[in-house]
Design an enzyme around this catalytic site. Structure first.
Site, PDB file in Angstrom:
ATOM      1  N   CYS A 267       0.810  -1.216   0.000  1.00 57.25           N
ATOM      2  CA  CYS A 267       0.000   0.000   0.000  1.00 57.25           C
ATOM      3  C   CYS A 267       0.847   1.271   0.000  1.00 57.25           C
ATOM      4  CB  CYS A 267      -0.923   0.015   1.211  1.00 57.25           C
ATOM      5  SG  CYS A 267      -1.876  -1.500   1.411  1.00 57.25           S
ATOM      6  N   HIS A 419      -3.380   7.242   6.337  1.00 59.58           N
ATOM      7  CA  HIS A 419      -3.593   6.020   5.549  1.00 59.58           C
ATOM      8  C   HIS A 419      -5.071   5.657   5.629  1.00 59.58           C
ATOM      9  CE1 HIS A 419      -2.691   2.248   3.605  1.00 59.58           C
ATOM     10  NE2 HIS A 419      -3.197   1.568   4.616  1.00 59.58           N
ATOM     11  N   HIS A 457      -9.654   2.248  -1.287  1.00 64.88           N
ATOM     12  CA  HIS A 457      -8.219   1.965  -1.206  1.00 64.88           C
ATOM     13  C   HIS A 457      -7.727   1.529  -2.585  1.00 64.88           C
ATOM     14  CE1 HIS A 457      -4.355   0.805   0.045  1.00 64.88           C
ATOM     15  NE2 HIS A 457      -4.628   0.278   1.211  1.00 64.88           N
TER      16      HIS A 457
END
Length: 619
Positions: A267, A419, A457
Protein backbone atom coordinates in the site's frame (compact mmCIF):
# COMPACT_ATOMS: atom_id res chain seq x y z
CA UNK A 1 22.86 22.91 -1.27
CA UNK A 2 20.19 20.49 -2.52
CA UNK A 3 17.72 21.12 -5.29
CA UNK A 4 14.06 21.44 -4.34
CA UNK A 5 11.70 18.96 -6.05
CA UNK A 6 8.88 21.23 -7.28
CA UNK A 7 5.51 19.76 -8.28
CA UNK A 8 4.87 21.25 -11.72
CA UNK A 9 2.01 19.06 -12.98
CA UNK A 10 -0.37 16.42 -11.74
CA UNK A 11 -3.12 14.27 -13.19
CA UNK A 12 -4.87 10.96 -13.16
CA UNK A 13 -8.22 9.31 -12.66
CA UNK A 14 -10.00 7.67 -9.74
CA UNK A 15 -13.61 7.31 -8.50
CA UNK A 16 -13.80 11.11 -8.12
CA UNK A 17 -13.00 11.66 -11.80
CA UNK A 18 -10.12 13.48 -13.47
CA UNK A 19 -7.41 14.71 -11.12
CA UNK A 20 -5.81 17.58 -13.05
CA UNK A 21 -6.83 21.14 -12.17
CA UNK A 22 -8.13 19.87 -8.79
CA UNK A 23 -11.28 18.45 -10.39
CA UNK A 24 -11.27 15.15 -8.53
CA UNK A 25 -10.56 16.96 -5.27
CA UNK A 26 -13.50 19.31 -5.84
CA UNK A 27 -15.80 16.30 -6.21
CA UNK A 28 -14.83 15.32 -2.66
CA UNK A 29 -15.74 18.74 -1.24
CA UNK A 30 -18.60 19.46 -3.63
CA UNK A 31 -20.98 20.44 -0.83
CA UNK A 32 -18.65 23.28 0.19
CA UNK A 33 -18.37 24.84 -3.27
CA UNK A 34 -20.31 27.78 -4.64
CA UNK A 35 -23.00 27.30 -7.27
CA UNK A 36 -20.85 28.16 -10.29
CA UNK A 37 -17.93 26.03 -9.20
CA UNK A 38 -20.24 23.15 -8.35
CA UNK A 39 -21.82 23.34 -11.80
CA UNK A 40 -18.38 23.32 -13.42
CA UNK A 41 -17.35 20.19 -11.49
CA UNK A 42 -20.55 18.33 -12.32
CA UNK A 43 -20.38 19.34 -16.00
CA UNK A 44 -16.83 18.02 -16.25
CA UNK A 45 -17.88 14.71 -14.71
CA UNK A 46 -20.93 14.44 -16.96
CA UNK A 47 -18.66 14.79 -20.00
CA UNK A 48 -16.19 12.23 -18.62
CA UNK A 49 -19.09 9.81 -18.06
CA UNK A 50 -20.37 10.29 -21.61
CA UNK A 51 -23.62 11.89 -20.45
CA UNK A 52 -22.94 15.17 -22.28
CA UNK A 53 -20.41 15.83 -25.04
CA UNK A 54 -18.96 18.66 -27.11
CA UNK A 55 -20.32 22.17 -26.72
CA UNK A 56 -23.36 20.75 -24.89
CA UNK A 57 -21.11 19.58 -22.04
CA UNK A 58 -21.01 22.99 -20.34
CA UNK A 59 -23.68 24.60 -18.20
CA UNK A 60 -26.03 23.54 -15.41
CA UNK A 61 -27.30 19.98 -15.24
CA UNK A 62 -30.90 18.96 -14.83
CA UNK A 63 -31.79 17.59 -11.41
CA UNK A 64 -32.04 14.09 -12.87
CA UNK A 65 -28.66 14.30 -14.61
CA UNK A 66 -27.02 15.77 -11.52
CA UNK A 67 -28.19 12.81 -9.46
CA UNK A 68 -26.89 10.45 -12.11
CA UNK A 69 -23.45 12.05 -11.85
CA UNK A 70 -23.45 12.04 -8.06
CA UNK A 71 -24.59 8.42 -7.82
CA UNK A 72 -22.06 7.32 -10.43
CA UNK A 73 -18.96 8.59 -8.64
CA UNK A 74 -16.98 7.83 -5.45
CA UNK A 75 -17.45 4.63 -3.42
CA UNK A 76 -20.71 2.85 -4.23
CA UNK A 77 -22.25 -0.56 -4.80
CA UNK A 78 -20.22 -2.62 -7.25
CA UNK A 79 -21.52 -2.26 -10.80
CA UNK A 80 -22.16 -5.22 -13.08
CA UNK A 81 -19.62 -3.95 -15.65
CA UNK A 82 -16.99 -5.58 -13.40
CA UNK A 83 -18.86 -8.72 -12.30
CA UNK A 84 -22.02 -9.67 -10.41
CA UNK A 85 -20.88 -10.08 -6.81
CA UNK A 86 -24.20 -11.78 -5.96
CA UNK A 87 -23.70 -14.44 -8.63
CA UNK A 88 -20.00 -14.84 -9.40
CA UNK A 89 -19.02 -17.73 -11.67
CA UNK A 90 -16.74 -20.49 -10.41
CA UNK A 91 -16.12 -24.21 -11.02
CA UNK A 92 -17.41 -26.78 -8.54
CA UNK A 93 -15.36 -29.99 -8.51
CA UNK A 94 -17.44 -33.22 -8.49
CA UNK A 95 -16.83 -36.99 -8.81
CA UNK A 96 -19.67 -38.73 -10.66
CA UNK A 97 -20.30 -42.45 -10.12
CA UNK A 98 -22.88 -44.88 -11.58
CA UNK A 99 -23.34 -48.67 -11.27
CA UNK A 100 -24.02 -48.92 -15.00
CA UNK A 101 -21.30 -46.43 -15.93
CA UNK A 102 -21.54 -43.42 -18.26
CA UNK A 103 -21.78 -43.25 -22.02
CA UNK A 104 -21.45 -39.97 -23.89
CA UNK A 105 -20.35 -38.58 -27.25
CA UNK A 106 -17.81 -35.84 -27.96
CA UNK A 107 -15.45 -34.49 -30.61
CA UNK A 108 -12.33 -36.60 -31.03
CA UNK A 109 -10.26 -33.42 -30.85
CA UNK A 110 -11.55 -32.82 -27.31
CA UNK A 111 -10.27 -36.14 -25.96
CA UNK A 112 -7.87 -35.70 -23.04
CA UNK A 113 -4.27 -36.83 -23.42
CA UNK A 114 -3.38 -39.28 -22.09
CA UNK A 115 -6.73 -41.05 -21.95
CA UNK A 116 -7.92 -42.10 -18.47
CA UNK A 117 -7.28 -45.81 -17.98
CA UNK A 118 -10.97 -46.74 -17.59
CA UNK A 119 -12.11 -44.92 -20.74
CA UNK A 120 -13.20 -47.03 -23.71
CA UNK A 121 -13.38 -45.01 -26.93
CA UNK A 122 -15.45 -46.01 -29.97
CA UNK A 123 -14.92 -44.04 -33.22
CA UNK A 124 -17.98 -42.51 -34.88
CA UNK A 125 -18.53 -40.55 -38.09
CA UNK A 126 -17.54 -36.92 -38.72
CA UNK A 127 -14.69 -36.85 -36.22
CA UNK A 128 -16.74 -37.82 -33.19
CA UNK A 129 -16.29 -40.62 -30.65
CA UNK A 130 -18.41 -42.45 -28.08
CA UNK A 131 -16.88 -42.86 -24.63
CA UNK A 132 -17.73 -45.49 -21.99
CA UNK A 133 -16.46 -45.01 -18.41
CA UNK A 134 -17.38 -46.10 -14.91
CA UNK A 135 -16.91 -42.66 -13.34
CA UNK A 136 -16.14 -39.06 -14.11
CA UNK A 137 -14.27 -36.26 -12.37
CA UNK A 138 -15.80 -33.01 -13.61
CA UNK A 139 -15.89 -29.27 -13.00
CA UNK A 140 -19.45 -28.01 -12.89
CA UNK A 141 -20.39 -24.43 -13.73
CA UNK A 142 -21.63 -22.85 -10.52
CA UNK A 143 -22.26 -19.45 -8.99
CA UNK A 144 -21.81 -18.05 -5.51
CA UNK A 145 -21.85 -14.72 -3.77
CA UNK A 146 -18.61 -12.88 -3.01
CA UNK A 147 -19.89 -11.08 0.05
CA UNK A 148 -18.25 -7.73 -0.77
CA UNK A 149 -20.62 -5.34 -2.50
CA UNK A 150 -18.89 -1.94 -2.31
CA UNK A 151 -15.97 -0.58 -4.32
CA UNK A 152 -14.30 2.65 -5.38
CA UNK A 153 -15.05 2.48 -9.11
CA UNK A 154 -14.21 4.84 -11.94
CA UNK A 155 -17.16 7.09 -12.77
CA UNK A 156 -20.00 5.16 -14.39
CA UNK A 157 -19.72 5.26 -18.17
CA UNK A 158 -16.03 6.22 -18.19
CA UNK A 159 -14.04 3.45 -19.87
CA UNK A 160 -10.31 4.16 -20.34
CA UNK A 161 -10.08 1.75 -23.26
CA UNK A 162 -12.31 4.01 -25.36
CA UNK A 163 -9.87 6.94 -25.28
CA UNK A 164 -6.97 5.43 -27.23
CA UNK A 165 -6.09 2.33 -29.27
CA UNK A 166 -5.90 -0.01 -26.29
CA UNK A 167 -5.85 -3.44 -27.92
CA UNK A 168 -5.29 -6.21 -25.36
CA UNK A 169 -4.06 -3.79 -22.68
CA UNK A 170 -4.94 -4.71 -19.09
CA UNK A 171 -7.15 -2.13 -17.40
CA UNK A 172 -4.33 -0.99 -15.10
CA UNK A 173 -2.17 -0.08 -18.09
CA UNK A 174 -5.07 1.74 -19.73
CA UNK A 175 -5.30 3.79 -16.56
CA UNK A 176 -1.54 4.42 -16.60
CA UNK A 177 -1.65 5.79 -20.16
CA UNK A 178 -4.60 8.08 -19.44
CA UNK A 179 -3.33 9.21 -16.03
CA UNK A 180 0.17 10.09 -17.21
CA UNK A 181 -1.24 11.79 -20.30
CA UNK A 182 -3.51 13.91 -18.12
CA UNK A 183 -0.56 15.00 -15.97
CA UNK A 184 1.75 15.78 -18.90
CA UNK A 185 -0.88 17.81 -20.73
CA UNK A 186 -1.74 19.76 -17.58
CA UNK A 187 1.87 20.97 -17.50
CA UNK A 188 1.16 23.38 -20.35
CA UNK A 189 4.62 22.86 -21.87
CA UNK A 190 5.40 20.63 -24.85
CA UNK A 191 7.20 17.58 -23.47
CA UNK A 192 9.91 17.66 -26.14
CA UNK A 193 10.85 21.15 -24.94
CA UNK A 194 11.13 19.85 -21.37
CA UNK A 195 13.47 17.10 -22.56
CA UNK A 196 15.51 19.58 -24.60
CA UNK A 197 15.97 21.88 -21.60
CA UNK A 198 16.69 19.12 -19.07
CA UNK A 199 18.63 16.74 -21.31
CA UNK A 200 17.28 13.26 -22.08
CA UNK A 201 19.62 11.63 -19.55
CA UNK A 202 18.23 13.90 -16.81
CA UNK A 203 14.67 12.55 -16.96
CA UNK A 204 13.55 9.94 -14.42
CA UNK A 205 10.33 7.98 -14.23
CA UNK A 206 9.26 5.82 -11.29
CA UNK A 207 5.91 4.02 -11.36
CA UNK A 208 4.36 0.64 -10.74
CA UNK A 209 1.37 -1.32 -9.61
CA UNK A 210 1.36 -3.33 -6.39
CA UNK A 211 -0.93 -6.18 -7.38
CA UNK A 212 0.30 -6.48 -11.01
CA UNK A 213 -2.23 -6.57 -13.85
CA UNK A 214 -4.67 -9.30 -12.85
CA UNK A 215 -7.46 -9.02 -15.38
CA UNK A 216 -7.79 -11.47 -18.34
CA UNK A 217 -5.35 -9.45 -20.49
CA UNK A 218 -2.60 -9.72 -17.87
CA UNK A 219 -1.52 -12.17 -15.21
CA UNK A 220 -5.12 -13.09 -14.43
CA UNK A 221 -5.59 -14.54 -17.89
CA UNK A 222 -2.11 -16.08 -17.81
CA UNK A 223 -2.91 -18.08 -14.67
CA UNK A 224 -6.45 -19.01 -15.67
CA UNK A 225 -6.05 -19.92 -19.32
CA UNK A 226 -5.16 -23.61 -19.07
CA UNK A 227 -7.62 -24.24 -16.24
CA UNK A 228 -10.35 -22.65 -18.37
CA UNK A 229 -9.42 -24.72 -21.41
CA UNK A 230 -7.88 -21.77 -23.23
CA UNK A 231 -4.39 -20.82 -24.41
CA UNK A 232 -1.87 -18.40 -22.98
CA UNK A 233 -1.41 -15.34 -25.21
CA UNK A 234 1.96 -13.84 -26.09
CA UNK A 235 1.07 -10.63 -24.23
CA UNK A 236 -0.35 -11.76 -20.89
CA UNK A 237 2.87 -12.40 -18.97
CA UNK A 238 4.71 -9.34 -20.26
CA UNK A 239 1.80 -6.95 -19.73
CA UNK A 240 1.14 -8.42 -16.28
CA UNK A 241 4.41 -7.22 -14.73
CA UNK A 242 4.24 -4.66 -11.91
CA UNK A 243 6.77 -2.51 -13.80
CA UNK A 244 4.50 -2.11 -16.83
CA UNK A 245 2.94 1.24 -15.78
CA UNK A 246 6.44 2.74 -15.94
CA UNK A 247 7.35 0.89 -19.12
CA UNK A 248 4.17 1.90 -20.93
CA UNK A 249 4.47 5.57 -19.99
CA UNK A 250 8.16 5.70 -20.93
CA UNK A 251 7.48 4.15 -24.33
CA UNK A 252 4.08 5.52 -25.34
CA UNK A 253 3.58 8.81 -23.47
CA UNK A 254 7.04 10.32 -22.87
CA UNK A 255 9.24 8.51 -25.37
CA UNK A 256 11.91 8.65 -22.66
CA UNK A 257 15.41 7.17 -22.69
CA UNK A 258 16.06 8.40 -19.15
CA UNK A 259 16.24 6.59 -15.84
CA UNK A 260 13.33 4.28 -15.05
CA UNK A 261 12.26 2.20 -12.09
CA UNK A 262 9.29 0.45 -10.55
CA UNK A 263 9.35 0.22 -6.77
CA UNK A 264 6.70 -1.93 -5.09
CA UNK A 265 5.83 -1.66 -1.41
CA UNK A 266 2.26 -2.90 -1.01
CA UNK A 267 0.00 0.00 0.00
CA UNK A 268 3.03 2.32 0.27
CA UNK A 269 4.04 1.77 -3.37
CA UNK A 270 3.33 5.34 -4.51
CA UNK A 271 5.45 6.88 -1.77
CA UNK A 272 8.28 4.43 -2.47
CA UNK A 273 8.35 5.64 -6.09
CA UNK A 274 8.04 9.25 -4.97
CA UNK A 275 11.03 8.77 -2.67
CA UNK A 276 13.20 7.57 -5.56
CA UNK A 277 12.18 10.60 -7.63
CA UNK A 278 12.79 13.07 -4.81
CA UNK A 279 16.24 11.63 -4.14
CA UNK A 280 17.10 11.91 -7.85
CA UNK A 281 16.24 15.60 -7.92
CA UNK A 282 17.64 16.55 -4.53
CA UNK A 283 21.06 15.11 -5.32
CA UNK A 284 21.11 16.20 -8.97
CA UNK A 285 20.80 12.81 -10.68
CA UNK A 286 17.72 14.10 -12.52
CA UNK A 287 16.20 17.46 -13.34
CA UNK A 288 12.74 16.08 -14.12
CA UNK A 289 11.10 13.11 -12.41
CA UNK A 290 7.70 11.65 -13.27
CA UNK A 291 6.02 9.62 -10.53
CA UNK A 292 2.95 7.46 -10.82
CA UNK A 293 1.04 4.32 -10.03
CA UNK A 294 -1.90 2.50 -11.54
CA UNK A 295 -4.06 -0.18 -9.98
CA UNK A 296 -7.14 -2.01 -11.26
CA UNK A 297 -7.89 -4.60 -8.56
CA UNK A 298 -11.65 -4.93 -9.04
CA UNK A 299 -11.55 -8.53 -10.24
CA UNK A 300 -13.21 -11.43 -8.37
CA UNK A 301 -9.96 -13.18 -7.47
CA UNK A 302 -8.43 -10.13 -5.76
CA UNK A 303 -11.62 -9.26 -3.92
CA UNK A 304 -12.03 -12.92 -2.90
CA UNK A 305 -8.47 -12.97 -1.57
CA UNK A 306 -8.78 -9.86 0.56
CA UNK A 307 -12.23 -10.96 1.73
CA UNK A 308 -10.90 -14.34 2.85
CA UNK A 309 -8.24 -12.50 4.87
CA UNK A 310 -11.05 -10.64 6.62
CA UNK A 311 -9.64 -7.32 5.41
CA UNK A 312 -12.60 -6.01 3.40
CA UNK A 313 -15.91 -4.51 4.50
CA UNK A 314 -18.22 -7.41 3.72
CA UNK A 315 -22.01 -7.57 3.70
CA UNK A 316 -22.33 -9.09 7.18
CA UNK A 317 -20.05 -6.46 8.68
CA UNK A 318 -21.92 -3.61 6.99
CA UNK A 319 -25.27 -5.00 8.15
CA UNK A 320 -24.04 -4.74 11.73
CA UNK A 321 -23.43 -1.03 11.10
CA UNK A 322 -26.38 -0.10 8.86
CA UNK A 323 -28.91 -2.87 9.41
CA UNK A 324 -30.50 -4.55 6.39
CA UNK A 325 -30.52 -1.31 4.40
CA UNK A 326 -26.77 -1.07 3.68
CA UNK A 327 -25.47 2.31 2.58
CA UNK A 328 -22.72 1.21 0.19
CA UNK A 329 -21.65 4.81 -0.37
CA UNK A 330 -20.55 4.96 3.27
CA UNK A 331 -18.87 1.56 3.39
CA UNK A 332 -15.38 3.08 3.70
CA UNK A 333 -15.35 4.52 7.23
CA UNK A 334 -11.89 5.61 8.45
CA UNK A 335 -11.65 6.22 12.22
CA UNK A 336 -15.34 5.48 12.73
CA UNK A 337 -17.28 2.31 13.46
CA UNK A 338 -16.03 0.15 10.61
CA UNK A 339 -15.47 -3.43 9.51
CA UNK A 340 -12.79 -3.39 6.80
CA UNK A 341 -11.48 -1.45 3.85
CA UNK A 342 -13.03 -0.90 0.44
CA UNK A 343 -10.99 -1.60 -2.69
CA UNK A 344 -10.77 1.07 -5.35
CA UNK A 345 -9.17 1.56 -8.75
CA UNK A 346 -7.19 4.54 -9.93
CA UNK A 347 -4.04 6.06 -11.41
CA UNK A 348 -2.23 9.18 -10.16
CA UNK A 349 0.81 10.98 -11.60
CA UNK A 350 2.94 14.03 -10.81
CA UNK A 351 5.78 15.74 -12.67
CA UNK A 352 8.61 17.03 -10.47
CA UNK A 353 11.31 19.44 -11.61
CA UNK A 354 14.28 20.89 -9.82
CA UNK A 355 13.68 24.49 -8.75
CA UNK A 356 16.02 26.05 -11.31
CA UNK A 357 14.49 24.25 -14.28
CA UNK A 358 10.93 24.98 -13.11
CA UNK A 359 11.70 28.70 -13.15
CA UNK A 360 13.57 28.52 -16.45
CA UNK A 361 10.66 26.94 -18.37
CA UNK A 362 7.89 28.82 -16.53
CA UNK A 363 6.31 25.64 -15.19
CA UNK A 364 3.33 25.79 -12.80
CA UNK A 365 4.25 25.52 -9.13
CA UNK A 366 1.69 23.42 -7.26
CA UNK A 367 3.90 22.72 -4.28
CA UNK A 368 7.09 20.83 -3.47
CA UNK A 369 8.01 17.51 -1.92
CA UNK A 370 10.48 18.05 0.88
CA UNK A 371 11.19 14.37 1.57
CA UNK A 372 9.82 10.84 1.87
CA UNK A 373 10.85 8.64 4.79
CA UNK A 374 10.63 4.84 4.74
CA UNK A 375 11.09 2.41 7.64
CA UNK A 376 10.36 -1.28 8.19
CA UNK A 377 8.70 -2.74 11.29
CA UNK A 378 11.38 -5.07 12.60
CA UNK A 379 10.33 -8.47 14.04
CA UNK A 380 6.69 -9.34 13.31
CA UNK A 381 4.21 -11.99 14.44
CA UNK A 382 2.07 -11.48 11.35
CA UNK A 383 3.28 -10.10 8.03
CA UNK A 384 0.07 -8.07 7.68
CA UNK A 385 0.09 -6.61 11.19
CA UNK A 386 1.19 -3.00 11.84
CA UNK A 387 4.41 -2.30 13.71
CA UNK A 388 6.73 0.44 15.03
CA UNK A 389 8.19 1.51 11.67
CA UNK A 390 5.42 4.03 11.07
CA UNK A 391 6.33 5.88 14.28
CA UNK A 392 9.76 6.43 12.75
CA UNK A 393 8.56 7.64 9.37
CA UNK A 394 6.06 10.13 10.80
CA UNK A 395 8.46 11.42 13.46
CA UNK A 396 11.31 11.84 10.96
CA UNK A 397 9.07 13.76 8.56
CA UNK A 398 7.77 16.02 11.33
CA UNK A 399 11.22 16.70 12.68
CA UNK A 400 12.63 17.67 9.29
CA UNK A 401 9.69 19.97 8.53
CA UNK A 402 10.29 21.69 11.86
CA UNK A 403 13.90 22.21 10.81
CA UNK A 404 12.86 23.58 7.40
CA UNK A 405 9.89 25.78 8.28
CA UNK A 406 10.07 26.23 12.03
CA UNK A 407 8.06 25.25 15.08
CA UNK A 408 5.00 27.38 14.36
CA UNK A 409 4.55 25.99 10.85
CA UNK A 410 4.57 22.41 12.13
CA UNK A 411 2.31 23.10 15.09
CA UNK A 412 -0.23 25.45 13.55
CA UNK A 413 -0.09 25.19 9.75
CA UNK A 414 0.22 21.49 8.96
CA UNK A 415 -2.25 18.67 8.42
CA UNK A 416 -2.13 14.90 7.95
CA UNK A 417 -3.40 12.69 5.15
CA UNK A 418 -3.95 9.45 7.06
CA UNK A 419 -3.59 6.02 5.55
CA UNK A 420 -7.09 5.63 7.04
CA UNK A 421 -7.77 2.20 5.59
CA UNK A 422 -11.10 1.79 7.43
CA UNK A 423 -10.19 -1.33 9.39
CA UNK A 424 -10.78 -1.60 13.15
CA UNK A 425 -7.08 -2.23 13.69
CA UNK A 426 -5.93 0.75 11.62
CA UNK A 427 -8.20 3.24 13.36
CA UNK A 428 -6.54 2.37 16.68
CA UNK A 429 -2.90 1.97 15.66
CA UNK A 430 -2.60 4.89 13.24
CA UNK A 431 -4.49 7.31 15.46
CA UNK A 432 -2.19 6.32 18.34
CA UNK A 433 0.86 7.24 16.24
CA UNK A 434 -0.53 10.64 15.27
CA UNK A 435 -1.81 11.43 18.75
CA UNK A 436 1.38 10.49 20.57
CA UNK A 437 3.63 12.32 18.13
CA UNK A 438 1.39 15.38 18.09
CA UNK A 439 1.76 15.54 21.86
CA UNK A 440 5.52 15.05 21.62
CA UNK A 441 5.87 17.90 19.11
CA UNK A 442 3.48 20.21 20.97
CA UNK A 443 0.61 20.10 18.46
CA UNK A 444 -3.00 20.56 19.53
CA UNK A 445 -5.96 19.91 17.23
CA UNK A 446 -3.87 18.46 14.41
CA UNK A 447 -6.19 18.18 11.35
CA UNK A 448 -6.44 14.61 10.01
CA UNK A 449 -7.97 13.82 6.61
CA UNK A 450 -8.74 10.38 5.17
CA UNK A 451 -9.36 10.39 1.42
CA UNK A 452 -10.16 6.65 1.33
CA UNK A 453 -13.56 7.55 2.78
CA UNK A 454 -14.43 8.87 -0.70
CA UNK A 455 -12.47 6.80 -3.21
CA UNK A 456 -11.64 3.59 -1.36
CA UNK A 457 -8.22 1.96 -1.21
CA UNK A 458 -6.55 2.14 -4.62
CA UNK A 459 -3.57 0.13 -3.32
CA UNK A 460 -0.48 1.30 -5.30
CA UNK A 461 -2.13 4.62 -6.18
CA UNK A 462 -3.47 5.26 -2.66
CA UNK A 463 -0.86 7.81 -1.59
CA UNK A 464 -1.21 9.41 -5.00
CA UNK A 465 -4.82 10.08 -4.01
CA UNK A 466 -3.51 11.65 -0.80
CA UNK A 467 -1.02 13.82 -2.70
CA UNK A 468 -3.55 15.05 -5.27
CA UNK A 469 -6.05 15.83 -2.52
CA UNK A 470 -3.40 17.77 -0.58
CA UNK A 471 -2.67 19.93 -3.62
CA UNK A 472 -6.38 20.67 -3.80
CA UNK A 473 -6.42 21.63 -0.13
CA UNK A 474 -3.50 24.01 -0.68
CA UNK A 475 -5.43 25.55 -3.58
CA UNK A 476 -8.91 25.88 -2.00
CA UNK A 477 -8.33 25.60 1.73
CA UNK A 478 -11.11 23.04 2.25
CA UNK A 479 -10.06 20.09 4.40
CA UNK A 480 -12.31 17.14 3.44
CA UNK A 481 -14.15 15.78 6.44
CA UNK A 482 -14.67 12.07 7.05
CA UNK A 483 -18.28 12.41 5.95
CA UNK A 484 -19.00 8.67 5.83
CA UNK A 485 -19.02 8.31 9.62
CA UNK A 486 -21.41 9.71 12.21
CA UNK A 487 -18.77 10.08 14.91
CA UNK A 488 -15.24 9.04 15.78
CA UNK A 489 -15.04 5.52 17.22
CA UNK A 490 -14.52 5.21 20.97
CA UNK A 491 -11.17 3.42 20.65
CA UNK A 492 -9.60 6.08 18.41
CA UNK A 493 -6.83 8.15 20.03
CA UNK A 494 -7.54 11.81 19.32
CA UNK A 495 -6.72 13.95 22.35
CA UNK A 496 -4.40 16.05 20.20
CA UNK A 497 -6.08 15.48 16.82
CA UNK A 498 -8.92 17.14 14.92
CA UNK A 499 -11.00 14.45 13.21
CA UNK A 500 -13.99 16.14 11.60
CA UNK A 501 -17.06 14.52 10.07
CA UNK A 502 -17.66 17.72 8.09
CA UNK A 503 -15.54 19.68 5.64
CA UNK A 504 -13.46 22.38 7.32
CA UNK A 505 -12.69 25.62 5.48
CA UNK A 506 -9.39 27.38 6.11
CA UNK A 507 -7.53 30.25 4.52
CA UNK A 508 -5.17 28.52 2.04
CA UNK A 509 -2.40 30.83 3.23
CA UNK A 510 -2.71 29.26 6.69
CA UNK A 511 -1.80 25.79 5.39
CA UNK A 512 1.89 25.21 4.71
CA UNK A 513 2.63 21.49 4.86
CA UNK A 514 0.87 18.16 4.41
CA UNK A 515 2.08 14.84 5.74
CA UNK A 516 1.09 11.83 3.63
CA UNK A 517 1.13 8.60 5.61
CA UNK A 518 1.02 5.04 4.34
CA UNK A 519 1.04 1.71 6.15
CA UNK A 520 1.49 -1.32 3.87
CA UNK A 521 1.33 -5.07 4.36
CA UNK A 522 4.73 -6.53 5.22
CA UNK A 523 5.97 -3.53 7.20
CA UNK A 524 6.08 -1.06 4.29
CA UNK A 525 5.76 2.27 6.10
CA UNK A 526 6.26 5.62 4.41
CA UNK A 527 5.56 9.27 5.23
CA UNK A 528 6.06 12.19 2.85
CA UNK A 529 6.19 15.92 3.62
CA UNK A 530 4.65 18.15 0.95
CA UNK A 531 5.02 21.93 0.99
CA UNK A 532 2.30 24.33 -0.14
CA UNK A 533 2.86 26.32 -3.37
CA UNK A 534 3.16 29.65 -1.56
CA UNK A 535 5.82 28.13 0.69
CA UNK A 536 7.68 26.72 -2.30
CA UNK A 537 7.59 30.07 -4.10
CA UNK A 538 8.90 31.83 -1.02
CA UNK A 539 11.78 29.38 -0.84
CA UNK A 540 12.51 29.86 -4.55
CA UNK A 541 12.51 33.64 -4.15
CA UNK A 542 15.04 33.39 -1.34
CA UNK A 543 17.33 31.18 -3.39
CA UNK A 544 16.98 32.79 -6.83
CA UNK A 545 15.92 36.39 -6.02
CA UNK A 546 12.83 38.45 -6.78
CA UNK A 547 14.07 39.37 -10.25
CA UNK A 548 14.20 35.72 -11.24
CA UNK A 549 10.69 35.22 -9.86
CA UNK A 550 9.37 38.19 -11.85
CA UNK A 551 10.84 36.77 -15.05
CA UNK A 552 9.44 33.36 -14.14
CA UNK A 553 5.92 34.74 -13.76
CA UNK A 554 6.10 36.29 -17.24
CA UNK A 555 7.12 32.94 -18.75
CA UNK A 556 4.40 31.20 -16.79
CA UNK A 557 1.60 33.25 -18.38
CA UNK A 558 1.73 31.43 -21.74
CA UNK A 559 2.22 28.10 -19.96
CA UNK A 560 -0.89 28.65 -17.87
CA UNK A 561 -2.86 29.58 -20.97
CA UNK A 562 -1.82 26.32 -22.70
CA UNK A 563 -2.68 24.27 -19.63
CA UNK A 564 -6.13 25.84 -19.30
CA UNK A 565 -6.79 25.15 -22.99
CA UNK A 566 -6.24 21.44 -22.30
CA UNK A 567 -8.54 21.60 -19.27
CA UNK A 568 -11.26 23.16 -21.39
CA UNK A 569 -10.98 20.39 -24.01
CA UNK A 570 -10.94 17.66 -21.37
CA UNK A 571 -14.01 19.15 -19.69
CA UNK A 572 -15.88 18.63 -22.97
CA UNK A 573 -14.93 14.96 -22.90
CA UNK A 574 -11.91 15.24 -25.23
CA UNK A 575 -9.06 13.77 -23.19
CA UNK A 576 -6.87 13.51 -26.31
CA UNK A 577 -4.74 10.87 -24.60
CA UNK A 578 -1.09 10.76 -25.60
CA UNK A 579 -0.34 7.33 -27.07
CA UNK A 580 2.71 7.32 -29.33
CA UNK A 581 2.70 3.70 -30.40
CA UNK A 582 5.43 3.17 -32.98
CA UNK A 583 6.12 6.91 -33.26
CA UNK A 584 9.57 8.51 -33.15
CA UNK A 585 11.46 5.21 -33.20
CA UNK A 586 15.20 5.62 -32.69
CA UNK A 587 17.34 4.18 -35.48
CA UNK A 588 20.13 2.48 -33.55
CA UNK A 589 22.35 2.62 -36.64
CA UNK A 590 22.22 6.41 -36.39
CA UNK A 591 23.56 6.60 -32.84
CA UNK A 592 26.81 8.59 -32.84
CA UNK A 593 29.47 8.71 -30.15
CA UNK A 594 31.70 11.77 -30.03
CA UNK A 595 34.04 12.16 -27.10
CA UNK A 596 31.93 12.14 -23.94
CA UNK A 597 28.61 12.62 -25.73
CA UNK A 598 26.25 10.20 -27.39
CA UNK A 599 23.75 11.58 -29.91
CA UNK A 600 20.59 9.66 -30.70
CA UNK A 601 18.36 10.50 -33.67
CA UNK A 602 14.85 11.46 -32.71
CA UNK A 603 15.78 12.51 -29.18
CA UNK A 604 16.35 16.20 -28.36
CA UNK A 605 19.99 17.00 -27.64
CA UNK A 606 22.77 14.64 -26.73
CA UNK A 607 23.40 12.44 -23.73
CA UNK A 608 26.49 13.28 -21.68
CA UNK A 609 28.56 10.28 -20.64
CA UNK A 610 30.24 10.28 -17.22
CA UNK A 611 33.95 11.04 -17.56
CA UNK A 612 35.00 11.92 -14.01
CA UNK A 613 36.25 9.46 -11.43
CA UNK A 614 33.83 9.57 -8.46
CA UNK A 615 36.37 7.70 -6.35
CA UNK A 616 39.40 9.86 -7.18
CA UNK A 617 40.43 9.99 -3.53
CA UNK A 618 40.59 6.19 -3.41
CA UNK A 619 42.36 5.37 -6.68
Amino acid sequence: MQRLPVITAFGGFNPAGRSSFHRGYKRLVLDSLGADERTDVLSDLAALMGLRTGDAAAGPLSAELEQQVLQGTLVRELESRYYDYRKCHFHQAADLQSESGFTFEMSARQLPSPLPEDWKVEPLEKGRVRVHTAGLSVMLDSYREIAVGSAGQLPTGFEPAQHYNSRFHPRGLQLAILGASDAVQSLGIDWDRVVEKAGPENISLYASSAMSQLDPNGNGGLLQSRLRGGRVSSKQLALGLTSMPADFVNAYVLGSVGTTGAVAGACATYLYNLRAAVEDIRCGRARVAVVGAAEAPLVPEVVDGYATMGALANLDGLRKIFGDNIDFRRASRPFGENCGFTLGEGSQWVVLMDDELALEVGAPIHGAVANVFVNADGPKKSISAPGPGNYLTVARAMSEVRAILGEDSLRQRSFVQAHGSSTPQNRVTESAIFDRLAAAFGIEGWPVCAVKAFVGHTVAAASGDQLITSLGIFNRGILPGITTIERVADDVHHDHLALSTKHVERDPASLEVAFLNSKGFGGNNATASVLAPHVAEKMLAKRHGERAMTEYRKRNEAVTENALAYDARASRGDLDAIYRFGEGLIDEAGIALEGSKMTMPGVAGSVSLPDENPFADMV
